[in-house]
Write a protein that holds these residues in place. Structure first.
Motif, PDB file in Angstrom:
ATOM      1  N   HIS A 186       0.871  -1.120  -0.160  1.00 49.19           N
ATOM      2  CA  HIS A 186      -0.102   0.029   0.074  1.00 49.19           C
ATOM      3  C   HIS A 186       0.801   1.323   0.201  1.00 49.19           C
ATOM      4  N   THR A 187       1.998   1.080   0.548  1.00 47.99           N
ATOM      5  CA  THR A 187       3.076   2.329   0.563  1.00 47.99           C
ATOM      6  C   THR A 187       3.523   2.684  -0.758  1.00 47.99           C
ATOM      7  N   ASP A 188       3.575   1.555  -1.746  1.00 48.35           N
ATOM      8  CA  ASP A 188       3.797   2.006  -3.242  1.00 48.35           C
ATOM      9  C   ASP A 188       2.311   2.896  -3.732  1.00 48.35           C
ATOM     10  N   LEU A 189       1.402   2.385  -3.519  1.00 49.57           N
ATOM     11  CA  LEU A 189       0.165   3.393  -3.897  1.00 49.57           C
ATOM     12  C   LEU A 189       0.196   4.729  -3.270  1.00 49.57           C
ATOM     13  N   HIS A 190       0.728   4.742  -2.121  1.00 50.16           N
ATOM     14  CA  HIS A 190       0.718   6.231  -1.450  1.00 50.16           C
ATOM     15  C   HIS A 190       1.780   6.936  -2.292  1.00 50.16           C
ATOM     16  N   TYR A 191       3.134   6.306  -2.600  1.00 51.72           N
ATOM     17  CA  TYR A 191       4.110   7.026  -3.209  1.00 51.72           C
ATOM     18  C   TYR A 191       3.812   7.332  -4.752  1.00 51.72           C
TER      19      TYR A 191
ATOM     20  N   PRO B 174      -0.201  10.658  -3.227  1.00 55.58           N
ATOM     21  CA  PRO B 174      -0.022  11.802  -2.672  1.00 55.58           C
ATOM     22  C   PRO B 174       1.494  11.850  -1.929  1.00 55.58           C
ATOM     23  N   TRP B 175       2.063  10.621  -1.511  1.00 56.54           N
ATOM     24  CA  TRP B 175       3.407  11.024  -0.936  1.00 56.54           C
ATOM     25  C   TRP B 175       4.533  11.093  -1.714  1.00 56.54           C
ATOM     26  N   GLY B 176       4.381  11.156  -3.187  1.00 53.99           N
ATOM     27  CA  GLY B 176       5.727  11.248  -3.885  1.00 53.99           C
ATOM     28  C   GLY B 176       6.110  12.482  -4.058  1.00 53.99           C
TER      29      GLY B 176
ATOM     30  N   GLY C 193      -7.264  -4.749  10.456  1.00 57.94           N
ATOM     31  CA  GLY C 193      -7.108  -4.658   8.842  1.00 57.94           C
ATOM     32  C   GLY C 193      -6.282  -5.876   8.483  1.00 57.94           C
ATOM     33  N   LEU C 194      -7.068  -6.981   7.791  1.00 57.82           N
ATOM     34  CA  LEU C 194      -6.528  -8.073   7.131  1.00 57.82           C
ATOM     35  C   LEU C 194      -6.220  -7.941   5.788  1.00 57.82           C
ATOM     36  N   GLY C 195      -5.222  -6.706   5.395  1.00 58.51           N
ATOM     37  CA  GLY C 195      -4.595  -6.598   4.040  1.00 58.51           C
ATOM     38  C   GLY C 195      -3.041  -7.371   4.158  1.00 58.51           C
TER      39      GLY C 195
ATOM     40  N   ASP D 138      -2.576  -2.194  14.481  1.00 64.17           N
ATOM     41  CA  ASP D 138      -3.560  -1.654  13.617  1.00 64.17           C
ATOM     42  C   ASP D 138      -2.663  -1.341  12.291  1.00 64.17           C
ATOM     43  N   THR D 139      -3.230  -2.034  11.287  1.00 58.74           N
ATOM     44  CA  THR D 139      -2.392  -1.885   9.863  1.00 58.74           C
ATOM     45  C   THR D 139      -3.379  -0.934   9.049  1.00 58.74           C
ATOM     46  N   VAL D 140      -4.489  -0.365   9.475  1.00 61.83           N
ATOM     47  CA  VAL D 140      -5.281   0.364   8.524  1.00 61.83           C
ATOM     48  C   VAL D 140      -4.861   1.757   7.933  1.00 61.83           C
ATOM     49  N   PRO D 141      -4.708   1.902   6.724  1.00 57.30           N
ATOM     50  CA  PRO D 141      -4.166   3.006   5.907  1.00 57.30           C
ATOM     51  C   PRO D 141      -5.050   4.480   6.112  1.00 57.30           C
ATOM     52  N   ALA D 142      -6.303   4.268   6.492  1.00 53.67           N
ATOM     53  CA  ALA D 142      -7.360   5.356   6.425  1.00 53.67           C
ATOM     54  C   ALA D 142      -7.588   5.776   7.921  1.00 53.67           C
ATOM     55  N   VAL D 143      -8.271   7.074   8.027  1.00 52.38           N
ATOM     56  CA  VAL D 143      -8.606   7.441   9.228  1.00 52.38           C
ATOM     57  C   VAL D 143      -9.812   6.531   9.488  1.00 52.38           C
TER      58      VAL D 143
HETATM   59  P1  NAP Z   1      -3.583  -3.151   2.469  1.00 52.81           P
HETATM   60  O1  NAP Z   1      -2.998  -4.323   1.946  1.00 52.81           O
HETATM   61  O2  NAP Z   1      -4.534  -2.210   1.616  1.00 52.81           O
HETATM   62  O3  NAP Z   1      -4.354  -3.320   3.825  1.00 52.81           O
HETATM   63  C1  NAP Z   1      -4.836  -2.651   4.718  1.00 52.81           C
HETATM   64  C2  NAP Z   1      -6.259  -3.064   4.962  1.00 52.81           C
HETATM   65  O4  NAP Z   1      -6.859  -2.180   5.924  1.00 52.81           O
HETATM   66  C3  NAP Z   1      -7.388  -3.507   4.227  1.00 52.81           C
HETATM   67  O5  NAP Z   1      -6.961  -4.747   3.641  1.00 52.81           O
HETATM   68  C4  NAP Z   1      -8.563  -3.293   5.091  1.00 52.81           C
HETATM   69  O6  NAP Z   1      -8.741  -4.528   5.904  1.00 52.81           O
HETATM   70  C5  NAP Z   1      -8.331  -2.612   5.972  1.00 52.81           C
HETATM   71  N1  NAP Z   1      -8.870  -1.155   5.681  1.00 52.81           N
HETATM   72  C6  NAP Z   1      -8.538  -0.418   4.423  1.00 52.81           C
HETATM   73  N2  NAP Z   1      -9.225   0.812   4.502  1.00 52.81           N
HETATM   74  C7  NAP Z   1      -9.981   0.808   5.704  1.00 52.81           C
HETATM   75  C8  NAP Z   1     -10.882   1.884   6.270  1.00 52.81           C
HETATM   76  N3  NAP Z   1     -11.216   2.823   5.692  1.00 52.81           N
HETATM   77  N4  NAP Z   1     -11.348   1.272   7.444  1.00 52.81           N
HETATM   78  C9  NAP Z   1     -10.973   0.358   8.135  1.00 52.81           C
HETATM   79  N5  NAP Z   1     -10.203  -0.641   7.759  1.00 52.81           N
HETATM   80  C10 NAP Z   1      -9.690  -0.569   6.338  1.00 52.81           C
HETATM   81  O7  NAP Z   1      -2.349  -2.283   2.812  1.00 52.81           O
HETATM   82  P2  NAP Z   1      -1.104  -2.755   3.565  1.00 52.81           P
HETATM   83  O8  NAP Z   1       0.078  -2.842   2.429  1.00 52.81           O
HETATM   84  O9  NAP Z   1      -1.277  -3.822   4.572  1.00 52.81           O
HETATM   85  O10 NAP Z   1      -0.544  -1.484   4.271  1.00 52.81           O
HETATM   86  C11 NAP Z   1      -1.156  -0.832   5.044  1.00 52.81           C
HETATM   87  C12 NAP Z   1      -0.683   0.434   5.619  1.00 52.81           C
HETATM   88  O11 NAP Z   1       0.426   0.152   6.142  1.00 52.81           O
HETATM   89  C13 NAP Z   1      -0.540   1.231   4.359  1.00 52.81           C
HETATM   90  O12 NAP Z   1      -0.984   2.614   4.953  1.00 52.81           O
HETATM   91  C14 NAP Z   1       0.982   1.382   4.203  1.00 52.81           C
HETATM   92  O13 NAP Z   1       1.694   2.509   3.832  1.00 52.81           O
HETATM   93  C15 NAP Z   1       1.448   1.124   5.701  1.00 52.81           C
HETATM   94  N6  NAP Z   1       2.858   0.723   5.880  1.00 52.81           N
HETATM   95  C16 NAP Z   1       3.465   1.000   7.010  1.00 52.81           C
HETATM   96  C17 NAP Z   1       4.717   0.647   7.321  1.00 52.81           C
HETATM   97  C18 NAP Z   1       5.455   1.037   8.098  1.00 52.81           C
HETATM   98  O14 NAP Z   1       6.787   0.968   8.153  1.00 52.81           O
HETATM   99  N7  NAP Z   1       4.959   1.675   9.360  1.00 52.81           N
HETATM  100  C19 NAP Z   1       5.340  -0.571   6.139  1.00 52.81           C
HETATM  101  C20 NAP Z   1       4.371  -1.081   5.139  1.00 52.81           C
HETATM  102  C21 NAP Z   1       3.114  -0.239   5.070  1.00 52.81           C
HETATM  103  P3  NAP Z   1     -10.197  -5.571   5.909  1.00 52.81           P
HETATM  104  O15 NAP Z   1     -10.556  -5.656   4.681  1.00 52.81           O
HETATM  105  O16 NAP Z   1      -9.705  -6.660   7.006  1.00 52.81           O
HETATM  106  O17 NAP Z   1     -10.898  -4.566   6.559  1.00 52.81           O
END
Ligand code: NAP
Length: 341
Positions: A43-48, A51-53, A182-184, A240-245
């Protein structure tokens, strides 16, 4: 001699991703040149791309598995032909306390990201692995453990590391109840790792179909957020892995006294009532991917427990499809691009 690399880049903010070539710098004595086989779509690639680019063109891609095709004269840890992996950081100061401890993602000068970051030796910007090859210093290149499928291993390098490191730091294990939100890409690996560490695992998802999958991933309990009944005062740790508010107050309220809600998902802001933290002396924290020490430990742990990502493999011509479907939360659970096709 610099060589021309076939890559896939966003040429401007918002994309799309297009074929693009660039002149790759020469390999330095401690570098290995890697022919990329597989690269995850985080998802970070999507951000870059969006908006994050900062600077374009940008060649994303930071969950890399490939074969070493050249090793610099001073390289001691990898040899031509080795199957290796690279994650989201490719350099750091190597002198601060964090770097000396192998926690390079905590480097006081900020670690060098796999793409879009200034090279520390003045060789332009780093370029990611949506490309036929990458050059990386051996310190940030990991051996892929025997027995792990290369394509399914690629997402471990960022998604896996980003959940493994906080689970370890906050002592997920027997006798502890751990929530994964968040099960992504990150979250599904969080469930697998937390379960293998011996914790009691509670998965939180907004997706009914993922709720059905969650026990097979390793969850003991599943909560469909928004419609399911939330646990109260009984989790020791939540990652908590959720990328949105999203509403975090009910998550804070699910924590036991002194519990910690660790946000790794980098939402634009936290929606949490301070009262929910004060009552129960709960903490909210942030964390990111592990440095070389945690990444090595994560790969060893993954090999020992047979943990890899659940993936959908696409060809390099389908990166835009992957990004669109990722944005629409339409993947179980990580896209991996086969860069050879
Ligand atoms: P992803 O595959 O899109 O998974 C995110 C999951 O969050 C979705 O599958 C969904 O799970 C849930 N979600 C999405 N939008 C939501 C919303 N509005 N409300 C509630 N739940 C929502 O993304 P990812 O690749 O796992 O990355 C997640 C985030 O972590 C991104 O923002 C990414 O940039 C960040 N990240 C941070 C680091 C770091 O170093 N801290 C490293 C890598 C990634 P459900 O369908 O199960 O609800």
């Amino acid at each position: 001699m610099p060589r021309t690399i076939n890559a896939f880049a966003a040429l401007e903010r918002g994309g799309p991703i297009r074929p693009w070539t660039y002149e790759q710098r020469d390999a330095r004595p401690h570098d290995v040149r890697i022919e990329v086989q597989f690269c995850g779509v985080c998802h970070t690639d999507l951000h870059y791309v969006g908006p994050w680019g900062r600077e374009y063109p940008v060649v994303p891609g930071h969950e890399t598995v490939g074969r070493v095709v050249e090793a610099g004269g001073a390289v001691t840890t990898h040899a031509v032909g080795d199957l290796v992996a690279v994650g989201p950081i490719v350099d750091s100061c190597r002198e601060c306390a964090a770097c000396l401890a192998g926690d390079e993602t905590l480097c006081v000068t900020m670690a060098t990201a796999a793409y879009g970051a200034p090279d520390r030796h003045g060789d332009g910007l780093t370029r990611g692995s949506w490309a036929e090859q990458v050059i990386v210093d051996e310190r940030f290149v990991y051996a892929v453990p025997d027995g792990l499928d290369p394509a399914c291993t690629a997402p471990l390098l960022c998604a896996g590391s980003t959940v493994f490191a906080p689970l370890r730091h906050w002592n997920a294990g027997p006798g502890r109840t751990v929530g994964i939100v968040g099960l992504g890409g990150l979250g599904h690996l969080g469930v697998k790792f937390a379960r293998a560490m011996g914790a009691h695992v509670v998965a939180f998802t907004t997706s009914a179909s993922k709720a059905e999958d969650a026990p097979a991933l390793g969850a003991h309990e599943v909560v469909v957020t928004g419609s399911g009944e939330m646990p109260v005062r009984r989790l020791d740790l939540i990652v908590d892995t959720v990328p949105a508010v999203h509403p975090m107050t009910p998550l804070a309220q699910a924590l036991a006294t002194d519990g910690t809600l660790v946000s790794v998902g980098l939402p634009p802001t936290f929606d949490v009532a301070p009262f929910a933290l004060a009552v129960g002396r709960r903490s909210i924290a942030g964390a990111g991917a592990g440095g070389t020490r945690d990444t090595r430990a994560m790969l060893e742990f993954a090999a020992a427990h047979g943990i890899t990502a659940d993936i959908e493999v696409l060809g390099s011509g389908e990166i835009n499809t992957a990004l669109k479907r990722l944005e629409a939360n339409d993947v179980k659970y990580r896209f991996v691009i086969d860069m050879r096709r």
